[in-house]
Write an enzyme that holds these catalytic residues in place. Structure first.
Site, short mmCIF file in Angstrom:
data_model
loop_
_atom_site.label_atom_id
_atom_site.label_comp_id
_atom_site.label_asym_id
_atom_site.label_seq_id
_atom_site.Cartn_x
_atom_site.Cartn_y
_atom_site.Cartn_z
CG ASP A 1 -2.21 0.44 0.85
OD1 ASP A 1 -2.32 1.33 -0.08
OD2 ASP A 1 -3.12 0.25 2.01
CG ASP B 1 -9.61 2.21 -0.96
OD1 ASP B 1 -8.68 2.01 -1.55
OD2 ASP B 1 -9.52 2.20 0.17
C1 GLA Z 1 -5.95 1.50 1.34
C2 GLA Z 1 -6.15 0.32 0.39
C3 GLA Z 1 -7.32 -0.50 0.63
C4 GLA Z 1 -6.88 -1.21 2.04
C5 GLA Z 1 -6.70 -0.19 3.18
C6 GLA Z 1 -6.09 -0.83 4.32
O1 GLA Z 1 -7.13 2.32 1.53
O2 GLA Z 1 -6.47 1.07 -0.90
O3 GLA Z 1 -7.60 -1.45 -0.21
O4 GLA Z 1 -6.04 -1.80 1.94
O5 GLA Z 1 -5.55 0.96 2.84
O6 GLA Z 1 -5.92 0.23 5.31
#
Ligand code: GLA
Length: 413
Positions: free
Chosen positions: A148, A203
């Site tokens: 990430d 997301d």
């Molecule tokens: C980010 C990623 C998500 C998830 C969260 C976890 O937002 O894009 O897919 O992995 O972090 O904290």
């Protein structure tokens, strides 16, 4: 001490042998499950084991799902020598035991880290510890790493992901490397040599066409994410996929919206990573996730991402080239009313310059039309296709080239 020496030796090896990504992984889009969309930080070894069991008993493993991926918040502290440990209360048996269990089911285990100082959930990130973390993952038997991009102020994305790629290579265990930097630095431009998939957007959120505002950032409904994929298809192919995020099938949308979401991800040759509770899913959700005909469109060995051919108001028509001169076609109804669609093959010419393929139906080439959700035969392209597509739903068909009809080459079917 032994582990410190191993890490030092691996780091040294990495500087002398040309590092690269593991090339023969993810030749078709990865398929599996990830904890984040449904469970957020509420993960433990019981959930992961039960999910793996459900992946087998539900028929998902049989349909092609393989990776069981733990997202953020599995972490405990680093030990005195800096090695990351799983949360001792949530993962008391440790990651190696969990990986052994997952492997005993014929499945693979994925884990999550972050290129920055901390993960998005505030757990220890891998910044400055890349080789050490990669060595731990390899030792545990991890098969997939989602990496990430939170808390990375001052870092350049390509370099940060390159460092972890090299660390994974040095650790020596083939691990799928999932680049999760939300498309901010256009990873499709540099990701193919570094990872096996890269997120193209922020997301996802389980809604059809909404923006969910978290204050400083937003997450996005299915159609919003779909529209953000425009112009990216030339970057995807075997071993390096555009990732429009994990699925929300079974997480609160209607059955038709879930069906459309799953079908669209298949047309996009997207990774099919389920994000629902596999232990308690409805039969309707299970049927969507395990539709092998739709999975086969996603997993077609050519690995050509589909494209939007035509838009008419709320209706979009998508095509995806498949092996043996076959095609997938999808009619999407984005709107709130059922729509009648008529598609007269004779007047259409589907040309894909990217893959140098065409389906000029007027030149005597004939295809059989198979409805992949109703599981019915809709005749051939000799007659126009006429269909009523319900609101927020799709018609998805496979066009099977009929051998010996028109053109010079014959389909293998
Ligand atoms: C980010 C990623 C998500 C998830 C969260 C976890 O937002 O894009 O897919 O992995 O972090 O904290």
């Amino acid at each position: 001490m032994k582990r410190v020496l191993i890490v030092a030796a691996l780091a040294l090896a990495a500087t002398t042998v040309q590092a690269q990504k593991f090339d023969d992984l993810a030749t078709t889009p990865p398929m599996g499950w990830n904890s984040w969309n449904k469970f957020g930080c509420n993960v433990d070894e019981k959930l992961i084991r039960e999910t793996a069991d459900a992946m087998v008993s539900s028929g998902m493993k049989d349909a092609g799902y393989e990776y069981v991926n733990i997202d953020d918040c599995w972490h405990g502290e680093r030990d005195a020598r800096g090695f990351i440990q799983p949360d001792p209360e949530r993962f008391p048996s440790g990651m190696k035991a969990l990986a052994d269990y997952i492997h005993s089911l014929g499945l693979k285990l994925g884990i999550y880290s972050d290129a920055g100082w901390k993960t998005c959930g505030g757990r220890p990130g891998s910044r400055g510890r890349e080789y050490q973390d990669a060595a731990s993952y390899a030792e545990w038997g991890i098969d997939y790493l989602k990496y990430d991009w939170c808390n990375t102020e001052g870092l350049a994305a390509r370099g940060a992901y390159l460092t972890m790629r090299d660390a994974l290579w040095a650790a020596g265990r083939p691990i799928v490397f999932s680049i999760c930097e939300w498309g901010d630095s256009e990873p499709w431009e540099w990701g193919a040599d570094i990872g096996h998939l890269w997120r193209t957007t922020g997301d996802i959120y389980p809604c059809w066409d909404c923006e969910y505002d978290h204050g400083s950032w937003s997450s996005w409904g299915v159609l919003r994410i779909l529209d953000m994929q425009d112009g990216l298809r030339q970057h995807a192919g075997p071993g390096h996929w555009n990732d429009p995020d994990m699925m929300e099938v079974g997480n609160g949308m209607s059955v038709s919206e879930d069906r459309a979401h799953f079908s669209l991800w298949a047309m996009l040759a997207a990774p099919l990573i389920a994000g629902n509770d596999l232990r308690s899913m409805s039969e309707a959700t299970r049927e969507i996730l395990t539709n092998k005909d739709v999975v086969a469109i996603d997993q077609d060995p050519l690995g050509i991402q589909g494209f939007k051919y035509k838009t008419d108001g709320d209706i979009e028509i998508w095509f995806k080239p498949l092996v043996h001169e076959n095609w997938a076609m999808l009619v999407l109804n984005r709107g709130n009313e059922e729509k009648r669609v008529e598609f007269d093959w004779k007047t259409e010419s589907v040309v894909d310059e990217l893959s140098d393929r065409d389906a000029c139906f007027d030149q005597g080439r004939v295809f059989r039309i198979l409805d992949l959700w109703a599981k019915t035969d809709l005749g051939t392209t000799r007659q126009p296709l006429v269909a009523a597509v319900p609101s927020h739903d799709v018609l998805m068909v496979r066009l099977e080239r009929l051998a010996g009809e028109g053109g010079e080459s014959e389909a293998a079917h």
